[in-house]
Write a protein that holds these residues in place. Structure first.
Motif, PDB file in Angstrom:
ATOM      1  N   SER A 239       0.841  -1.195   0.000  1.00 23.47           N
ATOM      2  CA  SER A 239       0.000   0.000   0.000  1.00 23.47           C
ATOM      3  C   SER A 239       0.881   1.251   0.000  1.00 23.47           C
ATOM      4  N   PRO A 240       0.427   2.340  -0.619  1.00 25.41           N
ATOM      5  CA  PRO A 240       1.234   3.555  -0.728  1.00 25.41           C
ATOM      6  C   PRO A 240       1.756   4.071   0.613  1.00 25.41           C
ATOM      7  N   GLU A 241       0.995   3.884   1.705  1.00 28.13           N
ATOM      8  CA  GLU A 241       1.451   4.404   2.998  1.00 28.13           C
ATOM      9  C   GLU A 241       2.663   3.637   3.530  1.00 28.13           C
ATOM     10  N   PHE A 242       2.949   2.489   2.934  1.00 27.62           N
ATOM     11  CA  PHE A 242       4.111   1.705   3.352  1.00 27.62           C
ATOM     12  C   PHE A 242       5.204   1.711   2.279  1.00 27.62           C
ATOM     13  N   VAL A 243       5.238   2.788   1.499  1.00 24.84           N
ATOM     14  CA  VAL A 243       6.150   2.867   0.362  1.00 24.84           C
ATOM     15  C   VAL A 243       7.612   2.723   0.773  1.00 24.84           C
ATOM     16  N   SER A 244       7.965   3.118   1.969  1.00 24.98           N
ATOM     17  CA  SER A 244       9.363   3.013   2.402  1.00 24.98           C
ATOM     18  C   SER A 244       9.846   1.569   2.397  1.00 24.98           C
TER      19      SER A 244
END
Length: 310
Positions: A239-244
Motif C-alpha cells: 500500500s502507498p502508505e508503506f512505500v518506504s
C-alpha cells in the motif's frame, strides 16, 4: 565482450543452419524444405500426457509470452501467437520479423477460429490458462501444454525447446543469458548492492521477488533483492502508505513508456528520501517478455543503470 540479444538470435540461426545441413546429409527422398523427414515425429511429455509432434514443425502457434520469446530465440518464427494485449500486440523487443506474426487473441482468451485459420502443425499452450481448450486445440494439430506460466522460466524455456525439437539449443541460449549475468556481476561489482523492481498499479505498488522473471535476472546479475515475506509468490503488493518498504540501493519502476518521466508515479516521485534516483524500465520485457531475449533486454537495462549509478 558484451553479449547482446542480436548475438543470441544470430547464434540460434547458426545452430539451426548447421542442424539442417547435418539432417540433409542423411535424408531420403521424403523430406521437406528444411531437409527433415516429412513424417518424422518426436514424443513430448507435457501437462496433459504425451503427444507425438513434428520433428521440425513449420506452422507453430504459441499461446504464452515465454513460448513466443523462446521460439524466436531458437530461430522459429511462429505463424500465430496470443498476446497480453491486442492493442499493443507482439512486444517490440522481439524485432521486426516477430512484429509480423499473426495474433490469435489474448493469452487469457485465445481465438479458436483464428488459430484454426492458420492451419498449425503444432500448438503450445499452458494448462493453467488453456486447460479447457485442450480438446478443441488438439483437434486442429498436435498440442502440448506447459503446466503453468509461474514455473521457473528457464524450465519453461527448455519445455518449449523440446516441443520444437531443439532441446540442445536451449542450453545454448540459456548459456548466453547466464554468461551475460556473470559478465555484468564481475565488471560492475554488484555483490554489495540491493535492487528492487516495482510495478505501479491503481492503488498499490507491486514488488517482484527472487522467483519472478525480472527478480531472478537481477539476482543472476549479482544484485540482491531485499528480504521480505514473499508469501510463496513471485510478488507482493504494498500500500502507498508503506512505500518506504520498497527501498533498495537501485530502484526500477516499470512503465509502458520509460522515456516519459511523467509515467513515474507520484508515490515514488514525491518520496525522494526513499527513492533518490528511480529508473523507469520497459514493462514489455521486464514483466511480460519472459524468455531468453527478454532476459538479455533486462540485462542490457541493468548494465545501463549500473553505469548511471556509478
Amino acid at each position: 565482450m558484451k553479449r547482446s540479444r542480436m548475438n543470441l538470435v544470430v547464434g540460434g540461426f547458426v545452430i539451426v543452419a548447421l542442424a539442417a545441413t547435418m539432417t540433409a546429409c542423411g535424408a531420403d527422398d521424403k523430406t521437406d524444405a528444411s531437409g527433415a523427414s516429412a513424417d518424422a515425429v518426436h514424443t513430448v511429455a507435457h501437462a496433459r500426457g504425451t503427444t507425438d509432434v513434428p520433428a521440425d514443425p513449420q506452422r507453430v502457434v504459441v499461446l504464452e509470452p515465454v513460448q513466443l520469446d523462446t521460439s524466436v530465440a531458437l530461430g522459429v518464427t511462429p505463424v500465430g501467437t496470443a498476446v497480453l494485449s491486442e492493442a499493443t500486440g507482439v512486444p517490440a523487443y522481439l524485432g521486426a520479423e516477430a512484429a509480423q506474426i499473426e495474433t490469435v487473441g489474448t493469452v487469457t482468451a485465445p481465438n479458436f477460429e483464428k488459430i484454426a485459420a492458420l492451419r498449425p502443425d503444432l500448438i503450445i499452450g499452458t494448462q493453467t490458462r488453456h486447460g479447457d481448450l485442450y480438446e478443441r486445440l488438439s483437434s486442429l494439430a498436435p498440442t502440448v501444454f506447459m503446466a503453468t506460466q509461474t514455473d521457473p522460466w528457464q524450465d519453461n524455456v527448455r519445455f518449449v525447446a523440446d516441443a520444437l525439437g531443439k532441446s540442445d539449443q536451449a542450453d545454448v541460449v540459456l548459456g548466453d543469458y547466464n554468461a551475460r549475468c556473470k559478465e555484468i556481476a564481475t565488471e560492475r561489482g554488484t555483490g554489495n548492492k540491493t535492487a528492487q523492481l516495482i510495478r505501479p498499479r491503481d492503488d498499490v505498488l507491486t514488488l517482484y521477488g527472487p522467483t519472478s522473471f525480472a527478480g531472478s535476472t537481477l539476482e543472476c546479475a549479482g544484485l540482491t533483492i531485499p528480504a521480505r515475506d514473499w508469501e510463496n509468490s513471485i510478488s507482493v503488493d504494498l500500500s502507498p502508505e508503506f512505500v518506504s518498504g520498497a527501498n533498495a540501493d537501485i530502484i526500477m519502476v516499470t512503465s509502458v513508456n520509460p522515456n516519459d518521466p511523467t509515467t513515474l508515479p507520484s508515490t515514488i516521485a514525491d518520496n525522494v528520501g526513499f527513492f533518490p534516483n528511480p529508473h523507469l524500465v520497459d514493462m514489455s520485457y521486464w514483466i511480460t517478455g519472459v524468455g531468453p531475449l527478454g532476459g538479455l533486454a533486462v540485462l542490457d537495462d541493468i548494465e545501463r543503470i549500473l553505469e548511471t549509478n556509478g
